[in-house]
Design a protein around this motif. Structure first.
Motif, mmCIF file in Angstrom:
data_model
loop_
_atom_site.group_PDB
_atom_site.id
_atom_site.type_symbol
_atom_site.label_atom_id
_atom_site.label_comp_id
_atom_site.label_asym_id
_atom_site.label_seq_id
_atom_site.Cartn_x
_atom_site.Cartn_y
_atom_site.Cartn_z
ATOM 1 N N VAL A 1 0.757 -1.159 -0.002
ATOM 2 C CA VAL A 1 0.078 0.035 -0.172
ATOM 3 C C VAL A 1 0.873 1.252 -0.062
ATOM 4 O O VAL A 1 0.650 2.140 -0.809
ATOM 5 N N GLY A 2 1.997 1.083 0.737
ATOM 6 C CA GLY A 2 2.861 2.183 0.852
ATOM 7 C C GLY A 2 3.385 2.619 -0.436
ATOM 8 O O GLY A 2 3.717 3.802 -1.065
ATOM 9 N N PHE A 3 4.101 1.606 -1.384
ATOM 10 C CA PHE A 3 4.445 1.656 -2.599
ATOM 11 C C PHE A 3 3.475 2.109 -3.585
ATOM 12 O O PHE A 3 3.909 3.338 -4.315
ATOM 13 N N LEU A 4 2.352 1.679 -3.446
ATOM 14 C CA LEU A 4 1.486 2.199 -4.426
ATOM 15 C C LEU A 4 1.012 3.605 -4.180
ATOM 16 O O LEU A 4 0.974 4.546 -5.047
ATOM 17 N N ALA A 5 0.886 3.938 -3.069
ATOM 18 C CA ALA A 5 0.409 5.603 -2.744
ATOM 19 C C ALA A 5 1.698 6.349 -2.979
ATOM 20 O O ALA A 5 1.361 7.314 -3.773
ATOM 21 N N GLY A 6 2.803 6.006 -2.842
ATOM 22 C CA GLY A 6 4.177 6.867 -3.195
ATOM 23 C C GLY A 6 3.962 6.838 -4.901
ATOM 24 O O GLY A 6 4.336 7.978 -5.291
ATOM 25 N N TYR A 7 4.011 5.980 -5.415
ATOM 26 C CA TYR A 7 3.777 5.761 -6.852
ATOM 27 C C TYR A 7 2.989 6.651 -7.508
ATOM 28 O O TYR A 7 3.062 7.541 -8.381
#
Length: 101
Positions: free
Chosen positions: A12-18
């Motif tokens: 979730v953190g990776f997708l939000a950052g992207y």
């Protein structure tokens, strides 16, 4: 804490950052890439000995069009004489807008 929870949180953190990067992503090329583009475009016509570029894009208006640009310069030695040329390059495309001696 379970491994599954850690993986879900990281995903979730990776997708939000992207998504945030894509939404607010930089429209400008890096100053280094702009300088490289300038040198590649003029080296067939002018031998380049040295170069510099401002690292911050600035507003520029030419022919009633507004641009974000990088300013920089190159030095060239021809027939034993060194000359300095200044350039203005579009920060979005890398296109040389001005080249003056």
């Amino acid at each position: 804490m379970k491994v599954r929870d850690i993986l879900i949180g990281a995903g979730v953190g990776f997708l939000a950052g992207y998504a945030l990067k894509e939404y607010t992503g930089s429209e400008h090329i890096s100053p280094e890439k702009a300088l490289k583009t300038v040198k590649e475009n003029i080296q067939d016509h002018i031998p380049v000995n040295g170069s510099w570029i401002h690292m911050t894009a600035e507003d520029y208006k030419k022919d009633d069009l507004e641009y974000k640009v990088y300013r920089g310069g190159i030095s060239s030695t021809k027939e034993g004489e060194t000359t300095q040329m200044d350039f203005i390059v579009d920060a979005k495309t890398g296109t040389i807008l001005e080249l003056t001696s």
